[in-house]
Design a protein around this motif. Structure first.
Motif, PDB file in Angstrom:
ATOM      1  N   GLU A 150       0.882  -1.255   0.043  1.00  0.00           N
ATOM      2  CA  GLU A 150       0.010  -0.238   0.249  1.00  0.00           C
ATOM      3  C   GLU A 150       0.705   1.103  -0.094  1.00  0.00           C
ATOM      4  O   GLU A 150       0.579   1.932  -0.759  1.00  0.00           O
ATOM      5  CB  GLU A 150      -1.191  -0.400   1.153  1.00  0.00           C
ATOM      6  N   THR A 193      -6.742   2.911  -2.068  1.00  0.00           N
ATOM      7  CA  THR A 193      -5.699   2.425  -0.994  1.00  0.00           C
ATOM      8  C   THR A 193      -5.811   2.035   0.370  1.00  0.00           C
ATOM      9  O   THR A 193      -5.145   0.750   1.171  1.00  0.00           O
ATOM     10  CB  THR A 193      -4.797   2.332  -1.407  1.00  0.00           C
ATOM     11  N   GLU A 218      -8.285   0.013   1.675  1.00  0.00           N
ATOM     12  CA  GLU A 218      -8.318  -1.894   1.058  1.00  0.00           C
ATOM     13  C   GLU A 218      -7.466  -1.900   2.762  1.00  0.00           C
ATOM     14  O   GLU A 218      -7.797  -2.959   3.088  1.00  0.00           O
ATOM     15  CB  GLU A 218      -7.723  -1.583   0.393  1.00  0.00           C
ATOM     16  N   ARG A 224      -8.883  -4.395   5.700  1.00  0.00           N
ATOM     17  CA  ARG A 224      -8.071  -5.587   5.876  1.00  0.00           C
ATOM     18  C   ARG A 224      -7.825  -6.006   7.719  1.00  0.00           C
ATOM     19  O   ARG A 224      -8.140  -6.727   8.429  1.00  0.00           O
ATOM     20  CB  ARG A 224      -6.891  -5.388   5.088  1.00  0.00           C
TER      21      ARG A 224
END
Length: 752
Positions: free
Chosen positions: A151, A248, A251, A255
């Protein structure tokens, strides 16, 4: 030893150094919140004014914002503070994503900058971005950042690409402004011709001004540098890149919070402690708010170019030619000689060849950026077309269940639209934007009418009441009554009369008149206060009355808020039992003493030879002395023995002065539309539309009768009116055929 940071055993006390870090975290969060609030304000402003390309009004690239951003991204450049927990690692990533958001969000702001300002801001931003990238790479190597490596790599890549896109887009700003200025001059001449033709019709003054404003607004809005940058292909691409950086970060956060078992973090706590959660929260909020504007710019471009939507079939694959304005400044720089203080021919040749090769590389990069931006737009169109076309399909299916009479309603709503003024020829566009002309015209056709109707709801009612007392049929006699030509001057040079200073001085005298009803006094003050807004606008068209206007502002501040004229308490003066004659004499003497003291102290200065340079208190005193002496001269002749009669006479004088001044409103509206600064045109035309909406009733009232035959440029000068009346004392007794008067509804649109 404790003062040196060591303990009693001589060992360095490292724990002591990390104690302020939680409060530094609060400082970082505050800076991030400031960025978020500014970007949110731009979003609200864009939605409120229906500018879905979201101009940068509150958050722009400048020295202040760059300083705040530097504080907000401190975690990204912190090389040695341990970050063991997941929140710590996420805060590192959010700081990096915030820079991408800032660049994508504030890209249109480069359109409002001067060339030197663009250079310094881009260099400063470049230094910050390179520093962040280098420091993150170091942290990836040393292990300070040990999760979300992919990332970080993606966001760093996007950050560098955004910096390159922003830098090379900034190179086009001078060329774009030059092109738009040339086009604006041609369109402005066209608008003037059409307005002059409209003057010959039987339309009312308000309709003529409204149509003129529509033309000027379309020109001003479509050539606004921020709007031009905001609709450019590179800005659309930066919106996609900014959206990708926010995705990004999202995400990584999803997670972390939904799949915590997939990560392995270190034990322990960060030195920032509890403040790291605050930093993560504020920076995530800032990234979310800052992504709205770039994402909307990207989406609107995709929505317009999607096949079968907006009749854009066949146009999605066109327009990949590199327009000349993207590289013009680089080509000009390549062709210009390199002026360096080197006399050796070989060295100068080597330097020139190096410059040419460097600029050829820059031209290639610029061409590549534009091409890739257009490819990004095309890819986005193909990806989003499925969603948009599906939406259209289901919407059409749902429309089948609506009543049939809705079709009739739609067709009826289009009837007034067809009769509207065609403004497409006043849309200013660049090469390659031909397909946007109809869209820009459609979206902005009714903007001036909207502002005019909105402003019309806030009519200055007290000003209207006051203006109804004016005497236009008698040539606004109060212009000569308030300051008699018979009053001897206090100096060899006389200060020019000023609309606002005369108004506030007369109002101050009216407040000092005894035995007047409080409600009458309040209505007069309220009417003058509403009128001064427009009087100041008209006086701004004069360049030699700066001190007089400042004097009026100072006097009015005391008169309105405290009922004081300079150091004289007007209400106390009216309650002392003195008659009107004595009150006027006291005010006159106070003003004279101020002036004579100034004259005595500056007897040897050339300041006395130029009344425009007199101090503001002296100008105020001169005005008060002349007006008081004029009223005293007419005290017996006008039968002002009764206080009510004097107050009524002063009120009528104020009304005449206001009315005569406000006859210049149409000239002011025109001047506001022709301001020379390209960055200010849009704001000026919007202001003119607001003024027209608020003063439509005033314009109708003041133009019921023909006005004196003065040139429009002279009508804004108070002394020109007074000289006209002095030389033509029998003006309104002559037959109307002998008056060199313009028609009551002429709109003067010729502005130097």
């Amino acid at each position: 030893m404790g003062k040196l940071g060591c303990g009693v055993d001589g060992v360095l006390n490292e724990a002591k150094f990390s104690e302020p870090l939680p409060w530094i975290g609060v400082y970082i969060a505050a800076a991030s919140l400031a960025c978020a609030v500014a970007m949110a304000a731009d979003v609200i402003h864009g939605f409120r004014h229906w500018k879905l390309w979201f101009p940068c009004k509150f958050f722009t690239i400048n020295a202040t914002s760059l300083t705040i951003i530097t504080v907000a991204v401190k975690l990204s450049v912190d090389l040695n503070t341990p970050m063991p927990r997941g929140q710590d690692q996420l805060a590192k990533l959010s700081s990096t994503a915030l820079i991408c958001t800032v660049m994508g969000n504030s890209m249109p702001s480069i359109g409002t900058m001067e060339n030197k300002e663009i250079l310094t801001n881009i260099i400063a931003l470049g230094i910050l971005v390179v520093t962040v990238v280098v420091n993150i790479c170091i942290q990836l190597g040393t292990g300070v950042i040990f999760v979300f490596e992919l990332e970080h790599a993606v966001i760093m890549f996007l950050m560098l690409v955004l910096l390159i896109v922003l830098s090379f887009s900034a190179l086009t700003v001078p060329t774009i402004k030059h092109y738009l200025e040339l086009k604006y001059k041609k369109k402005y001449e066209m608008a003037q011709k059409e307005c002059s033709v409209a003057n010959e019709t039987n339309k009312s003054l308000e309709d003529k001004l409204r149509e003129a404003l529509m033309r000027y607004w379309m020109m001003a809005h479509t050539c606004s540098p921020q709007f031009v940058i905001g609709r450019s292909v590179t800005c659309t691409a930066s919106g996609a890149l900014c959206l990708l950086s926010a995705a990004t970060l999202a995400e990584a956060m999803v997670r972390f919070y939904l799949m915590p078992g997939s990560f392995k973090f270190c034990k322990g706590d960060s030195d920032y402690k509890w403040s790291i959660n605050l930093v993560l929260l504020t920076q995530a909020f800032a990234v979310g708010m800052g992504t709205i504007a770039p994402a909307m710019r990207w989406f609107l471009a995709i929505n317009f170019r999607c096949p079968t939507r907006n009749k854009m079939k066949g146009k999605t694959t066109r327009g990949y030619k590199l327009e000349e304005y993207w590289i013009r400044i680089l080509v000009e720089m390549k062709e210009c000689p390199l002026n360096i203080p080197v006399h050796n021919r070989l060295c100068r040749r080597i330097a020139h060849d190096a410059k040419v090769k460097c600029l050829n590389l820059c031209i290639g990069i610029q061409a590549g950026i534009v091409f890739i931006s257009k490819v990004i737009r095309l890819i986005s169109v193909f990806i989003m077309s499925v969603i948009l076309l599906s939406y259209d399909y289901f919407r059409d299916r749902l429309m089948k269940f609506t009543p049939d009479n809705s079709i009739g309603n739609d067709s009826g709503s289009e009837l007034p639209h067809s009769s509207k003024l065609d403004l497409s020829r006043f849309v200013l566009h660049l090469e390659g934007e031909e397909s946007l002309v109809e869209l820009m015209m459609k979206d902005n056709r009714d903007a001036t009418d909207y502002w005019r109707r909105k402003a019309k709801k806030r009519q200055p009612k007290y000003l209207m009441e006051l203006l109804e007392l004016s005497r236009p049929c008698e040539g606004f006699k109060g212009l000569t009554e308030f300051d008699s030509f018979k009053v001897p001057s206090l100096d060899t040079e006389e200060a020019p009369n000023c609309w606002s200073l005369s108004l506030v001085t007369l109002t101050g005298i009216a407040i000092a008149v005894p035995n007047i009803e409080r409600c009458s006094m309040k209505r007069l003050i309220a009417g003058v206060n509403e009128g001064l807004v427009y009087v100041r606008n008209i006086e701004d068209m004069q360049g030699n009355m700066v001190n007089s206007r400042k004097a009026a502002d100072v006097v009015w501040l005391g008169v309105e808020l405290y009922h004081r004229w300079l150091d004289v308490d007007l209400r106390k003066l009216s309650l002392q039992g003195k008659n009107t004659n004595e009150i006027l004499q006291v005010l006159s003497d106070s003003a004279k003493s101020i002036f004579m003291e100034f004259k005595k102290c500056n007897a040897n200065l050339c300041l006395l030879d130029d009344p425009s340079k007199w101090p503001i208190k002296v100008l105020a005193a001169n005005s008060m002395y002349r007006i008081c002496q004029s009223i005293l001269l007419d005290y017996e002749a006008k039968h002002y023995r009764m206080e009510e009669k004097l107050f009524e006479a002063i009120t009528v004088m104020v009304s005449d002065i206001l009315a005569a001044c406000l006859t210049n409103l149409k000239q002011f509206i025109t001047v506001k539309c022709s301001t020379t600064a390209i960055e200010e045109r849009e704001k000026s035309v919007r202001h003119a539309a607001h003024v027209l909406g608020k003063t439509e009733a005033i314009l109708k009232l003041l133009h019921k009768t023909p006005l004196p035959g003065l040139n429009p440029d002279k009508m804004i000068v108070m002394d020109e009116w007074r000289s006209f009346h002095k030389l033509n004392s029998t003006l309104y007794d002559t037959p109307s055929s002998e008056l060199a008067s313009p028609a009551p509804y002429d709109v003067y649109l010729t502005v130097d």
